[in-house]
Write an enzyme that holds these catalytic residues in place. Structure first.
Site, short mmCIF file in Angstrom:
data_model
loop_
_atom_site.label_atom_id
_atom_site.label_comp_id
_atom_site.label_asym_id
_atom_site.label_seq_id
_atom_site.Cartn_x
_atom_site.Cartn_y
_atom_site.Cartn_z
N TYR A 24 92.05 123.41 -3.85
CA TYR A 24 91.08 122.48 -4.43
C TYR A 24 90.11 123.13 -5.40
O TYR A 24 89.29 122.46 -6.01
CB TYR A 24 90.30 121.79 -3.30
CG TYR A 24 91.19 121.02 -2.36
CD1 TYR A 24 91.41 121.44 -1.05
CD2 TYR A 24 91.86 119.87 -2.79
CE1 TYR A 24 92.25 120.74 -0.20
CE2 TYR A 24 92.70 119.16 -1.95
CZ TYR A 24 92.89 119.60 -0.65
OH TYR A 24 93.72 118.92 0.20
N HIS A 99 93.63 112.46 -7.20
CA HIS A 99 93.77 113.59 -6.28
C HIS A 99 93.61 114.88 -7.07
O HIS A 99 94.17 115.01 -8.17
CB HIS A 99 95.14 113.57 -5.59
CG HIS A 99 95.39 112.34 -4.79
ND1 HIS A 99 94.78 112.10 -3.59
CD2 HIS A 99 96.13 111.24 -5.05
CE1 HIS A 99 95.16 110.93 -3.13
NE2 HIS A 99 95.97 110.38 -4.01
#
Ligand code: DHK
Length: 148
Positions: A24, A99
């Protein structure tokens, strides 16, 4: 009136920056919010995060009532939450599913998004840069009067 944009973030995204940075990245949620506000310019923008499904559903209702475009990273709720899908279906304005990672290159559990079935568009795999990209794309959709 310039239609607002709601950016809604799901569970665990409050931990961005330290949560699996190899997936991430190291940008914090506050860093991501700043990029969204820059991309939105003068357009009103709500940036929200919750670890609770019901709160996210209520924010979707609020966005709908405000005539807002919805950019949503439902996080883990993407793959399980019928209440979130049911709420998104009520939107007459665009919904962009977002996402950070490319969920289709990850473990099997991340491959079947329920949200994609009701979203206008999906952005996945651009990293945190996906957020300002989604906000800019949403502004264009709203300016063109696009529906969901
Ligand atoms: C974030 C999460 O928390 C995961 O549950 C999703 C998504 C992926 C992301 O890439 O932003 O599966």
């Amino acid at each position: 009136m310039t239609a607002p944009i709601f950016v809604i973030n799901g569970p665990n995204l409050n931990r961005l920056g330290t949560r699996e940075p190899e997936i991430y990245g190291r940008a914090t949620l506050a860093d991501v919010e700043a990029t969204c506000r820059e991309a939105a310019g003068e357009r009103p923008l709500r940036f929200l995060q919750s670890n609770y499904e019901g709160e996210i559903v209520e924010w979707i209702h609020e966005a709908i009532d405000a005539g807002a475009g919805i950019v949503i990273n439902p996080a883990g709720l993407t793959f399980s939450s019928v209440p979130v899908i049911d709420a998104l279906k009520m939107s007459a304005r665009p919904v962009i599913e977002l996402h950070i990672s490319n969920i289709h290159r990850r473990e099997e559990i991340y491959h079947r998004s329920l949200v994609s079935r009701v979203a206008t568009a999906v952005i996945a795999g651009l990293g945190p840069a996906g957020y300002p990209a989604a906000v800019a794309a949403m502004a264009g959709l709203l300016d063109r009067g696009a529906g969901r």
